[in-house]
Scaffold this motif. Structure first.
Motif, PDB file in Angstrom:
ATOM      1  N   PRO A  71      -7.265   3.131  16.292  1.00 38.01           N
ATOM      2  CA  PRO A  71      -5.887   2.927  16.746  1.00 38.01           C
ATOM      3  C   PRO A  71      -4.893   3.793  15.975  1.00 38.01           C
ATOM      4  O   PRO A  71      -4.876   3.796  14.744  1.00 38.01           O
ATOM      5  CB  PRO A  71      -5.641   1.436  16.467  1.00 38.01           C
ATOM      6  CG  PRO A  71      -6.996   0.819  16.490  1.00 38.01           C
ATOM      7  CD  PRO A  71      -7.910   1.863  15.914  1.00 38.01           C
ATOM      8  N   GLY A  72      -4.110   4.566  16.709  1.00 36.89           N
ATOM      9  CA  GLY A  72      -3.125   5.432  16.081  1.00 36.89           C
ATOM     10  C   GLY A  72      -3.625   6.821  15.770  1.00 36.89           C
ATOM     11  O   GLY A  72      -2.835   7.703  15.454  1.00 36.89           O
ATOM     12  N   LEU A 129       0.831  -1.206   0.000  1.00 36.79           N
ATOM     13  CA  LEU A 129       0.000   0.000   0.000  1.00 36.79           C
ATOM     14  C   LEU A 129       0.865   1.256   0.000  1.00 36.79           C
ATOM     15  O   LEU A 129       0.582   2.218  -0.733  1.00 36.79           O
ATOM     16  CB  LEU A 129      -0.929   0.001   1.214  1.00 36.79           C
ATOM     17  CG  LEU A 129      -2.081  -1.016   1.207  1.00 36.79           C
ATOM     18  CD1 LEU A 129      -2.771  -1.041   2.565  1.00 36.79           C
ATOM     19  CD2 LEU A 129      -3.086  -0.705   0.108  1.00 36.79           C
ATOM     20  N   ASN A 130       1.915   1.270   0.818  1.00 37.03           N
ATOM     21  CA  ASN A 130       2.819   2.427   0.850  1.00 37.03           C
ATOM     22  C   ASN A 130       3.473   2.632  -0.509  1.00 37.03           C
ATOM     23  O   ASN A 130       3.601   3.766  -0.993  1.00 37.03           O
ATOM     24  CB  ASN A 130       3.889   2.243   1.928  1.00 37.03           C
ATOM     25  CG  ASN A 130       3.380   2.575   3.317  1.00 37.03           C
ATOM     26  OD1 ASN A 130       2.433   3.337   3.476  1.00 37.03           O
ATOM     27  ND2 ASN A 130       4.007   2.013   4.337  1.00 37.03           N
ATOM     28  N   ALA A 131       3.902   1.538  -1.146  1.00 36.72           N
ATOM     29  CA  ALA A 131       4.563   1.640  -2.451  1.00 36.72           C
ATOM     30  C   ALA A 131       3.593   2.142  -3.518  1.00 36.72           C
ATOM     31  O   ALA A 131       3.946   2.986  -4.352  1.00 36.72           O
ATOM     32  CB  ALA A 131       5.139   0.280  -2.854  1.00 36.72           C
ATOM     33  N   LYS A 132       2.374   1.630  -3.504  1.00 31.12           N
ATOM     34  CA  LYS A 132       1.389   2.058  -4.492  1.00 31.12           C
ATOM     35  C   LYS A 132       1.030   3.525  -4.292  1.00 31.12           C
ATOM     36  O   LYS A 132       0.884   4.283  -5.270  1.00 31.12           O
ATOM     37  CB  LYS A 132       0.127   1.201  -4.363  1.00 31.12           C
ATOM     38  CG  LYS A 132      -0.911   1.464  -5.447  1.00 31.12           C
ATOM     39  CD  LYS A 132      -0.362   1.100  -6.822  1.00 31.12           C
ATOM     40  CE  LYS A 132      -1.387   1.294  -7.909  1.00 31.12           C
ATOM     41  NZ  LYS A 132      -0.853   0.980  -9.261  1.00 31.12           N
ATOM     42  N   VAL A 162       4.240   4.576  11.362  1.00 31.57           N
ATOM     43  CA  VAL A 162       5.032   3.413  11.752  1.00 31.57           C
ATOM     44  C   VAL A 162       6.234   3.204  10.854  1.00 31.57           C
ATOM     45  O   VAL A 162       7.083   2.361  11.130  1.00 31.57           O
ATOM     46  CB  VAL A 162       4.163   2.133  11.774  1.00 31.57           C
ATOM     47  CG1 VAL A 162       3.039   2.276  12.783  1.00 31.57           C
ATOM     48  CG2 VAL A 162       3.603   1.821  10.392  1.00 31.57           C
ATOM     49  N   CYS A 163       6.321   3.954   9.762  1.00 32.69           N
ATOM     50  CA  CYS A 163       7.464   3.858   8.849  1.00 32.69           C
ATOM     51  C   CYS A 163       7.536   5.140   8.028  1.00 32.69           C
ATOM     52  O   CYS A 163       6.645   5.996   8.119  1.00 32.69           O
ATOM     53  CB  CYS A 163       7.345   2.633   7.937  1.00 32.69           C
ATOM     54  SG  CYS A 163       5.866   2.643   6.899  1.00 32.69           S
ATOM     55  N   ILE A 216       1.180   5.537   5.236  1.00 30.27           N
ATOM     56  CA  ILE A 216      -0.214   5.879   4.950  1.00 30.27           C
ATOM     57  C   ILE A 216      -1.170   4.938   5.695  1.00 30.27           C
ATOM     58  O   ILE A 216      -2.366   4.905   5.409  1.00 30.27           O
ATOM     59  CB  ILE A 216      -0.516   5.855   3.433  1.00 30.27           C
ATOM     60  CG1 ILE A 216      -0.091   4.526   2.801  1.00 30.27           C
ATOM     61  CG2 ILE A 216       0.200   6.988   2.711  1.00 30.27           C
ATOM     62  CD1 ILE A 216      -1.184   3.518   2.659  1.00 30.27           C
ATOM     63  N   SER A 217      -0.656   4.202   6.669  1.00 28.75           N
ATOM     64  CA  SER A 217      -1.441   3.123   7.277  1.00 28.75           C
ATOM     65  C   SER A 217      -2.727   3.618   7.937  1.00 28.75           C
ATOM     66  O   SER A 217      -3.789   3.007   7.767  1.00 28.75           O
ATOM     67  CB  SER A 217      -0.603   2.336   8.282  1.00 28.75           C
ATOM     68  OG  SER A 217      -0.091   3.173   9.303  1.00 28.75           O
ATOM     69  N   VAL A 218      -2.669   4.714   8.721  1.00 28.15           N
ATOM     70  CA  VAL A 218      -3.906   5.154   9.381  1.00 28.15           C
ATOM     71  C   VAL A 218      -4.893   5.738   8.371  1.00 28.15           C
ATOM     72  O   VAL A 218      -6.106   5.737   8.605  1.00 28.15           O
ATOM     73  CB  VAL A 218      -3.633   6.150  10.538  1.00 28.15           C
ATOM     74  CG1 VAL A 218      -2.880   5.460  11.664  1.00 28.15           C
ATOM     75  CG2 VAL A 218      -2.905   7.385  10.057  1.00 28.15           C
TER      76      VAL A 218
END
Length: 409
Positions: free
Chosen positions: A143-144, A107-110, A150-151, A155-157
C-alpha cells in the motif's frame, strides 16, 4: 546463537503489540505453508491433467510458460494456489500497517533525530518526480508503493517495507533483511579479494537493506544508496544511522543521476531491474557505465533470466507478473542483459552471469560445521517462487568497465 529467522531490531523498526505480532507471524507462516504445501501440488496437477488437456485442445504439447499458463489458469487447484498467494500478500502488508500507523509520529520523530545526528548526507531534491512505472501501481501490492507521503518528512512506507519484506521473504533474507547485499559482498570477498573500491553506489536501494553490507566490508569507502522514493531513502538514512553506519542516501533516478563521470568504482543493484521498464533498463546500464571509473565493476543481483530456467519454473515465477503487481517481472527476464551491457559500453568479454551463494545459507552451513565446498553447494538448490525465494543463490550480472590501458591498446 543468532536466529536468522527473527528480524533484528533497530531504532526505527516499528514494534508490534502481542496481537500485531501474532498476525504478522501468521502472515509469514501462511506464506510458508503456500510455498511448502500448495506450490508442490502444481507439478502433478500440470503433468497429470493440465498438459494433457492442453495437448488435446491444441493438437500439440505446451511449448513455453505462456502455453502452460493458458492451461493452468482454468484449473481449480491453480486458482486456489493463486488466490491464497494474493491473500497472503495483502494480509502481510495490512498486519504491518497497523503497527506503522499506531507509531507513525514517534517513528518520524526518531528518524529525524537519527538523521540529524549522523555526518552522512541525505539528499531530497525539491520537485523530484518519480517515474510513472513506479507510481502507477503499488508494486508487490505494498500500500502506497515506494513514493507515497502522508505527512511532512514521512518515512511510513519505508517502515512498512522494512518489516513487510522480512515477512514476505519468510526470514530468508536474514535478521537485517540484507541477504542480497551480504551475498554479493561475500562473493567479492571470495572471488576478488584485492578489489578495494573507494566509492560505491547502490541503485534502487529502497530502505538500504543491501547497501549497508558494502560499508561493513569497505569501511573506508564512500557509499551511496539512491532510490526514486523520498520516504524510503529518509528511512534508509535514519536506519543506517541507528545501526551505527555512515552511509549517504539520495532521492535519484538510476536512469539519470547527478553524480559526475567516473565517480564510482562499484555500481550495484539488488532486485531493481524488474521494477523498472523496458525503456528504463538500457538507460540504467548506460548510466552505470558512465558513473564507473576505468576498471570499475557493475553488478546487478536478481533472479536468473528465463533462458536459464525450464518453462514450468518460468511459469511459476511469472505469477509475480500477473498477481503481485510486478508488470515488468517476466518481460525483464526475457531481455538479453548481456547485450544491453555491451550496448551500454561494456566489453562483452567481461560480461557474465554468476551465482552468489545466499549468505544466510552459508551462515547456516558454517554453523553446522560444513566445509566451504558444501556451503557453496547450497547454490545448486532449485528455484521455488517469489522475489525472495531463489533456492540457494542469487544470480548476479557482472560487467567491468575497460581501464585506460585497455582502451589505449
Amino acid at each position: 546463537m543468532l536466529n536468522t529467522f527473527q528480524q533484528a531490531s533497530h531504532p526505527v523498526l516499528p514494534t508490534a503489540t502481542a496481537d500485531e505480532h501474532a498476525r504478522q507471524e501468521f502472515a509469514k507462516s501462511f506464506k510458508g505453508f503456500i510455498q511448502s504445501s500448495l506450490l508442490p501440488g502444481l507439478f502433478p496437477v500440470y503433468g497429470g491433467r493440465v498438459s494433457k488437456a492442453f495437448e488435446k485442445a491444441h493438437g500439440r504439447a505446451p511449448q513455453d510458460r505462456r502455453d502452460i499458463r493458458t492451461g493452468m489458469v482454468d484449473d481449480l487447484y491453480f486458482q486456489h494456489y493463486a488466490a491464497a498467494n494474493r491473500i497472503a500478500q495483502e494480509l502481510l502488508w495490512e498486519s504491518v500497517n497497523v503497527s506503522v500507523d499506531r507509531q507513525l509520529p514517534e517513528l518520524n520523530a526518531k528518524a529525524a533525530e537519527l538523521s540529524a545526528a549522523t555526518k552522512a548526507q541525505l539528499v531530497i531534491p525539491e520537485g523530484f518526480e518519480p517515474p510513472r512505472y513506479v507510481t502507477a501501481l503499488d508494486i508487490h501490492c505494498m500500500p502506497g508503493g515506494y513514493c507515497s507521503e502522508v505527512c511532512e518528512n514521512d518515512i511510513s512506507v519505508g517502515a512498512l517495507y522494512d518489516r513487510g519484506v522480512f515477512l514476505y521473504a519468510m526470514g530468508y533474507t536474514g535478521p537485517d533483511n540484507d541477504d542480497m547485499g551480504r551475498s554479493v559482498v561475500n562473493y567479492l570477498k571470495r572471488r576478488m579479494p584485492d578489489f578495494q573500491p573507494r566509492r560505491i553506489l547502490d541503485m534502487g536501494c529502497t530502505v538500504g537493506h543491501s547497501t549497508l553490507p558494502y560499508k561493513e566490508l569497505f569501511p573506508e569507502a564512500e557509499v551511496w544508496g539512491i532510490d526514486v522514493g523520498g520516504p524510503v531513502v529518509r528511512y534508509a538514512h535514519a536506519r543506517a544511522a541507528g545501526m551505527g553506519l555512515e552511509v549517504n542516501f539520495a532521492q535519484m533516478n538510476a536512469e539519470e543521476t547527478t553524480f559526475p563521470n567516473g565517480h564510482f568504482d562499484l555500481v550495484v543493484s539488488h532486485i531493481l531491474l524488474h521494477e523498472t521498464s523496458g525503456k528504463a533498463m538500457p538507460k540504467i546500464f548506460a548510466e552505470a557505465h558512465r558513473l564507473l571509473a576505468p576498471g570499475g565493476l557493475m553488478i546487478h543481483a536478481d533472479l536468473p533470466p528465463f533462458d536459464l530456467m525450464d518453462p514450468f519454473t518460468q511459469f511459476i515465477l511469472d505469477n509475480e507478473t500477473w498477481y503481485n503487481n510486478e508488470p515488468f517481472w517476466g518481460a525483464m527476464r526475457d531481455m538479453d542483459q548481456i547485450d544491453l551491457a555491451e550496448r551500454a559500453g561494456f566489453d562483452r568479454a567481461t560480461v557474465k552471469f554468476d551465482t552468489a551463494p545466499m549468505a544466510v545459507m552459508e551462515f547456516a552451513a558454517a554453523a553446522e560445521g560444513y566445509s566451504q565446498e558444501a556451503s557453496e553447494a547450497v547454490a545448486d538448490r532449485e528455484f521455488t517462487a517469489g522475489e525472495f525465494a531463489p533456492g540457494g543463490g542469487w544470480e548476479v550480472l557482472i560487467a567491468r568497465k575497460a581501464d585506460a590501458q585497455a582502451k589505449a591498446a
